[in-house]
Design a protein around this motif. Structure first.
Motif, PDB file in Angstrom:
ATOM      1  N   ALA A  57     -11.383  13.626  -1.245  1.00 43.95           N
ATOM      2  CA  ALA A  57     -10.340  13.475  -2.256  1.00 43.95           C
ATOM      3  C   ALA A  57      -9.755  12.068  -2.223  1.00 43.95           C
ATOM      4  O   ALA A  57      -9.350  11.524  -3.266  1.00 43.95           O
ATOM      5  N   ALA A  58      -9.729  11.453  -1.029  1.00 45.12           N
ATOM      6  CA  ALA A  58      -9.211  10.086  -0.918  1.00 45.12           C
ATOM      7  C   ALA A  58     -10.084   9.116  -1.720  1.00 45.12           C
ATOM      8  O   ALA A  58      -9.585   8.182  -2.367  1.00 45.12           O
ATOM      9  N   TRP A  59     -11.403   9.339  -1.649  1.00 42.23           N
ATOM     10  CA  TRP A  59     -12.297   8.463  -2.406  1.00 42.23           C
ATOM     11  C   TRP A  59     -12.142   8.670  -3.905  1.00 42.23           C
ATOM     12  O   TRP A  59     -12.238   7.721  -4.682  1.00 42.23           O
ATOM     13  N   VAL A  60     -11.886   9.911  -4.314  1.00 38.11           N
ATOM     14  CA  VAL A  60     -11.643  10.178  -5.734  1.00 38.11           C
ATOM     15  C   VAL A  60     -10.430   9.397  -6.206  1.00 38.11           C
ATOM     16  O   VAL A  60     -10.444   8.765  -7.280  1.00 38.11           O
ATOM     17  N   ARG A  61      -9.369   9.402  -5.405  1.00 35.15           N
ATOM     18  CA  ARG A  61      -8.161   8.665  -5.796  1.00 35.15           C
ATOM     19  C   ARG A  61      -8.438   7.161  -5.833  1.00 35.15           C
ATOM     20  O   ARG A  61      -7.917   6.442  -6.691  1.00 35.15           O
ATOM     21  N   GLN A  62      -9.276   6.689  -4.896  1.00 36.15           N
ATOM     22  CA  GLN A  62      -9.615   5.270  -4.870  1.00 36.15           C
ATOM     23  C   GLN A  62     -10.356   4.859  -6.159  1.00 36.15           C
ATOM     24  O   GLN A  62     -10.065   3.812  -6.746  1.00 36.15           O
TER      25      GLN A  62
END
Length: 363
Positions: A57-62
């Motif tokens: 999910a962190a990469w999605v936000r990035q």
């Protein structure tokens, strides 16, 4: 709070580019990033998006942050880019690619012609580009109207009277002489009874009809003496075993008999030996006929030549006739349709289906 990171409203051109990136099968990074952005626009939660595309999910936000900050350029990645903002195929590079494709392959690679794979290899070896797909290289050439075409042959006329004959025939084509008719005469052949290859449609599980490569010419030859009437756009002719002077003269008499005697016939014809014998020329002077001889190696000035191209394609290719009579019937059938004397259909489809059924099979 985490799901507050979302993609803003897309502009029309951004939506088009994102869908193009999504379809990039050879660049999984661009395809995945575009899918993240499009799912975010579709109101999917970031955790759900991460599970669907196989990342955190962190990469999605990035990715969403990068898109909101820099747009399409912020999420695209190519392994041959120097920097994120660098462009691979600028206008000058594309023009250089087109220029190389139009240059002599013999001088550049020592081969007689280019292929897309060889052109790509040459561009890479010359450090003009670092990498390019075959498909994109073809697209660049298409945009610059660089297309693969067959080469053609041509002959330069050695006739000292070329200009005079050329201008006379061109004047005849431009304007019909008062009280006259314009005709183009030539021979089509010699016609042998032999198998001829061509083109045909083939469906799944079907085998295209083949023609034998071994055959014997036991039937002799025929010649199709033809004339093309410019005013009516009709093509007529007669079949003969020879094309000697007496055959040519008999054919010209037949042509003359089809039109009123008071109308002068202006005939474009080549300078083949039997066309310009004393007997033929004397007959023309006494029967209100004027010949326009095409220059040596200048038969392309005779408009009947283009009519023969279609005749050969639709009556002889592909075919395997058993006799001259069968071949002649096929040519005459084509001419009847070409001269608008019959409809295209010869056999009704339902009747053909019935005939194609095996013997004893119910309809």
């Amino acid at each position: 709070m985490k799901d507050s990171v979302r993609v803003g409203r897309l502009r029309a051109f951004e939506k088009i580019k994102l869908h193009r990136l999504l379809r990039q099968r050879r660049n999984a990074v661009n395809s995945r990033n575009a899918r993240i952005v499009l799912l975010s626009v579709g109101k999917q939660k970031n955790a759900t998006i991460a599970a669907m595309v196989g990342c955190s999910a962190a990469w999605v936000r990035q990715i969403i942050h990068r898109f909101n900050d820099s747009g399409i350029d912020g999420i695209t990645w190519y392994p041959w880019y120097q920097t994120r903002s660098a462009r691979v195929f600028t206008a000058d590079i594309r023009e250089q690619i087109a220029e190389i494709a139009l240059s002599s392959p013999i001088a550049l690679i020592g081969m007689s012609q280019w292929s897309l794979a060889k052109l790509r290899q040459y561009l890479v070896e010359q450090n003009i580009i670092a990498h390019i797909s075959i498909r994109w290289l073809g697209e660049i050439l298409h945009r610059y109207q660089v297309r693969l075409r067959r080469t053609k042959t041509w002959k330069e006329s050695t006739d000292p009277l070329f200009v005079k004959k050329y201008r006379a025939i061109r004047r005849l084509y431009r304007q019909r002489p008062a009280g006259g008719r314009r005709l183009c005469v030539d021979e089509f052949g010699p016609l042998n009874v032999l198998p001829r290859h061509g083109h045909g449609y083939k469906g799944p599980g079907k085998r295209l009809q083949r023609v034998p490569a071994t055959y014997h010419r036991k039937h002799g030859v025929r010649h199709f003496l033809a004339y093309y009437h410019l005013e009516t756009d009709r093509l007529y002719g007669r079949f003969t075993k020879h094309k000697k002077t007496k055959d040519i003269l008999s054919f010209l008499r037949w042509v003359r008999s089809r039109y009123p005697r008071w109308q002068k016939l202006h005939i474009v014809i080549d300078n083949y030996g039997t066309h310009i014998t004393e007997a033929v020329l004397a007959w023309a002077q006494t029967h209100n006929v004027r010949f326009y001889l095409t220059p040596t190696n200048g038969s392309w000035l005779n408009r009947i030549e283009s009519q023969f191209t279609a005749l050969k394609k639709f009556a002889l290719q592909p075919s395997h006739y058993d006799s001259h009579e069968e071949q002649q019937a096929a040519i005459e059938s084509y001419l009847t349709w070409r001269n608008r004397a019959r409809d295209l259909s010869i056999t009704a489809w339902k009747e053909y289906q019935q005939e194609a059924l095996p013997t004893g099979t119910a309809a």
